[in-house]
Write a protein that holds these residues in place. Structure first.
Motif, short mmCIF file in Angstrom:
data_model
loop_
_atom_site.label_atom_id
_atom_site.label_comp_id
_atom_site.label_asym_id
_atom_site.label_seq_id
_atom_site.Cartn_x
_atom_site.Cartn_y
_atom_site.Cartn_z
N ASP A 62 0.22 -6.02 6.62
CA ASP A 62 -0.92 -5.21 7.04
C ASP A 62 -1.30 -5.50 8.48
OD1 ASP A 62 -3.03 -3.29 6.02
OD2 ASP A 62 -4.31 -4.90 6.80
N ALA A 63 -1.18 -6.77 8.89
CA ALA A 63 -1.47 -7.13 10.28
C ALA A 63 -0.46 -6.48 11.22
CB ALA A 63 -1.43 -8.65 10.44
N PRO A 101 6.58 -0.67 5.27
CA PRO A 101 6.46 0.75 4.89
C PRO A 101 5.58 0.97 3.67
CG PRO A 101 8.67 -0.12 4.41
CD PRO A 101 7.97 -1.14 5.24
N TYR A 102 5.57 0.04 2.72
CA TYR A 102 4.71 0.17 1.54
C TYR A 102 3.24 0.16 1.95
CZ TYR A 102 8.77 -0.64 -1.45
OH TYR A 102 9.98 -0.53 -2.09
N VAL A 103 2.91 -0.76 2.87
CA VAL A 103 1.52 -0.85 3.34
C VAL A 103 1.15 0.42 4.12
CG1 VAL A 103 -0.04 -2.08 4.91
CG2 VAL A 103 1.49 -3.37 3.40
N TRP A 111 -6.22 7.29 2.34
CA TRP A 111 -7.02 8.26 3.11
C TRP A 111 -7.01 9.63 2.43
CZ3 TRP A 111 -5.02 12.62 5.70
CH2 TRP A 111 -5.94 13.31 6.49
N ALA A 112 -5.85 10.01 1.86
CA ALA A 112 -5.73 11.34 1.25
C ALA A 112 -6.36 11.42 -0.13
CB ALA A 112 -4.26 11.73 1.17
N ARG A 116 -9.03 3.02 -3.07
CA ARG A 116 -9.04 1.83 -2.21
C ARG A 116 -7.63 1.44 -1.81
NH1 ARG A 116 -11.65 -2.86 -5.10
NH2 ARG A 116 -11.22 -3.87 -3.12
N VAL A 117 -7.45 1.11 -0.52
CA VAL A 117 -6.12 0.80 0.00
C VAL A 117 -5.54 -0.46 -0.66
CG1 VAL A 117 -6.98 -0.58 1.95
CG2 VAL A 117 -4.76 0.58 2.11
N VAL A 118 -6.40 -1.41 -1.02
CA VAL A 118 -5.91 -2.64 -1.65
C VAL A 118 -5.24 -2.33 -2.98
CG1 VAL A 118 -6.62 -4.84 -2.66
CG2 VAL A 118 -7.63 -4.08 -0.50
N GLU A 119 -5.87 -1.48 -3.77
CA GLU A 119 -5.31 -1.15 -5.08
C GLU A 119 -4.04 -0.31 -4.96
OE1 GLU A 119 -8.78 0.64 -6.68
OE2 GLU A 119 -9.49 -1.21 -7.64
N LEU A 120 -4.02 0.61 -4.00
CA LEU A 120 -2.82 1.42 -3.80
C LEU A 120 -1.66 0.58 -3.28
CD1 LEU A 120 -3.90 4.87 -2.32
CD2 LEU A 120 -2.46 4.45 -4.30
N THR A 121 -1.95 -0.36 -2.39
CA THR A 121 -0.91 -1.25 -1.88
C THR A 121 -0.31 -2.07 -3.01
OG1 THR A 121 -2.01 -1.39 0.28
CG2 THR A 121 -0.38 -3.08 -0.23
N GLY A 122 -1.18 -2.64 -3.84
CA GLY A 122 -0.70 -3.44 -4.97
C GLY A 122 0.13 -2.62 -5.93
N PHE A 123 -0.30 -1.37 -6.15
CA PHE A 123 0.44 -0.49 -7.06
C PHE A 123 1.84 -0.23 -6.54
CE2 PHE A 123 1.72 3.74 -8.55
CZ PHE A 123 1.60 3.57 -9.93
N LEU A 124 1.97 0.14 -5.26
CA LEU A 124 3.27 0.45 -4.69
C LEU A 124 4.18 -0.77 -4.64
CD1 LEU A 124 2.30 2.86 -1.77
CD2 LEU A 124 3.19 3.45 -4.03
#
Length: 519
Positions: A62-63, A101-103, A111-112, A116-124
């Motif tokens: 993410d950084a 790329p996952y992040v 955004w779409a 929450r981005v944290v939950e979507l990141t973990g899911f992917l």
């Protein structure tokens, strides 16, 4: 897979692939066959990050995405302070680079979709090991065919690896062991092929392996020794091939050295600090037996099919002594590294986690034993594989952190001493989950054979509830109970792919027979 298949056309192909190419046909059997693994893995992933170590690699990714930097917030035991008082994840840089790329996709979807981005990141990222698992199975098939193993045995061994070992569990786990196993197998396949192009591909695989986990650098002598002992080449040719293999490895080491210099001011600082020294060879006499045969961490307990690999070592050694020596060196090297490590149990994980990268090499010799067996003996081997597949179910369907939490946090010292092994514990949890009408995570110590009847209430832990599948967790997150039944669809899809694969194989073999008759 189309890309991999097209790349393979520049090298020695399967005999069946050659026939397909001559007849201008696509080898649909292997597409359907690999599709079975894809569906099985897709529906048994978890939908969230389970491993605390992964969070630091995700923070690094993410950084990179948001700031083009690699420093992250400090965390005791998980980060190391470098220059300018910045903190960096101590885990291999290969993982954050793969997660980038996952992040990035997770941020766009967040955004779409407004999630929450944290939950979507973990899911992917919970699905991130699937490409490596499929690549490993493909490479395993290629290695077997390259070594002259029959098609039927190759198919059987691939099923044994993909669904009958810890391979299945770690495909749906966000530990990096599946990535390591795939890259190690790519390195092996590259040197087995022996051509310059394949050897440099093997070197690329090994360079990726050390970028993920630097400790695998200890396995480099095994590869160099194999290349330098190839009997059909002159010493000059062997040295040239060894240099070809080493080139991407040296580039990777140079990149790591530069990265360490930038982060810590010392190219030799691995990022692990003093923990990098925590190897204790004196403990091998008891950690090796535990890693192989204990009910909590025994490789042969969690993967009974690997006994067939032991049976096949003699046949493998007689047919391919040099290749057998390479595989044995890698298996033993991985075992010694894991057993000497201070955390040889692999933390809160399922089975002998640190042995998973070499698990395909434990199994590979079984193919040579099976190829020399009669039909009845092959049926016995198939039964062993079926038992091993069944043995994977509690690891796939139950969150093993729940086992460790109950045993190490909720049970008292006396109860811990009488608690069953992790393997047995998981079966008890799975039985409770499948038979509980209200799906409540409330247990009694008597269910685990402990001489008491104290209540163990785990309702507060969301990820412990029900079967540990992304469909189960997503059904609660979105309050859509229908999602819980998606795995039933996966079973239908696997059945469909199996029928299509069988028909394709039958047509392929019939075509080959007709062609031979015409000749």
């Amino acid at each position: 897979f189309l890309y991999i298949y097209c790349m393979s056309k520049g090298s020695i192909m399967f005999k069946s692939d050659i026939n397909c190419a001559i007849n201008n046909q696509f080898p649909w059997f292997w597409v359907y066959f690999l599709g079975i693994f894809f569906v099985g893995y897709l529906f048994t992933c978890k939908g969230y990050i389970q491993v605390s170590d992964t969070h630091y690699s995700v923070q690094t990714a993410d950084a990179i995405v948001t700031r083009f930097e690699i420093d992250i917030p400090p965390s005791e035991g998980a980060t190391l302070k470098g220059l300018n008082s910045n903190s960096y994840s101590k885990y291999g840089i290969g993982l954050p680079l793969y997660y980038v790329p996952y992040v990035g996709v997770a941020r766009l979807l967040s955004w779409a979709a407004g999630i929450r981005v944290v939950e979507l990141t973990g899911f992917l990222i919970s699905f991130a090991n699937i490409p490596f698992a499929l690549l490993a199975i493909y490479l395993f098939i290629r290695c077997l065919r390259l070594l002259g193993v029959s098609e039927s045995t190759t198919i059987l061994m691939s099923v044994a690896l993909g669904f009958g070992t810890l391979f299945w569990r770690y495909t749906g786990y966000d530990f990096s062991e599946m990535m390591q196993g795939s890259l190690l197998l790519l390195s092996v396949y590259g040197v087995l092929r022996r051509t310059e192009g394949a050897i440099i591909l093997g070197g690329v695989g090994f360079s990726g392996l050390i970028l993920v986990k630097l400790v695998h650098l200890a396995l480099l002598p095994a590869f160099l020794g194999y290349i330098l002992m190839l009997p059909e080449y002159s010493w000059r040719r062997r040295a040239s091939k060894a240099c070809i293999f080493l080139f991407p490895v040296v580039v990777a080491l140079g990149f790591l050295g530069y990265l360490n210099l930038v982060r810590f001011g010392n190219p030799l600082e691995t990022g692990y600090g003093d923990e990098a020294k925590n190897f204790f060879p004196a403990q091998l006499w008891w950690t090796i037996p535990s890693l192989l045969g204990s009910l909590d961490k025994g490789l042969f307990v969690f993967c009974p099919v690997l006994f067939l690999g032991l049976f096949g070592r003699r046949s493998f050694r007689r047919r391919y002594p040099l290749e057998s020596a390479l595989c044995s060196a890698l298996v033993v090297g991985n075992l010694i590294l894991a057993a000497a490590w201070h955390s040889w149990v692999g933390g809160w994980s399922w089975g002998p986690r640190l042995l998973v990268p070499a698990i395909s090499l434990w199994l590979l010799p079984a193919a040579f034993w099976l190829d020399t067996r009669r039909r009845n003996q092959k049926l016995v081997a198939a039964a062993v594989i079926a038992i091993s597949v069944i043995a994977q179910l509690p690891g796939v369907l139950v969150k093993d952190q729940e086992i460790h939490y109950i045993k190490k946090i909720m049970l008292g010292p006396e109860e811990q001493s009488t608690a069953p092994s992790d393997f047995t514990f998981a079966w008890i949890l799975l039985y409770h989950k499948l038979t509980s009408l209200n799906h409540e995570e409330v247990y009694y110590t008597s269910e685990f054979g402990i001489n008491s009847n104290r209540e163990l209430d785990l309702k507060a832990y969301r990820s412990f509830r029900g079967l540990n599948l992304w469909t189960e967790h997503a059904s609660r997150f979105f309050n859509l109970s229908a999602l819980r039944w998606l795995p039933a669809f996966s079973i239908i899809l696997v059945g469909f792919l199996a029928v299509k694969a069988w028909k394709s194989l039958y047509a392929q073999n019939r075509g080959a027979s007709n062609s031979a008759s015409s000749d």
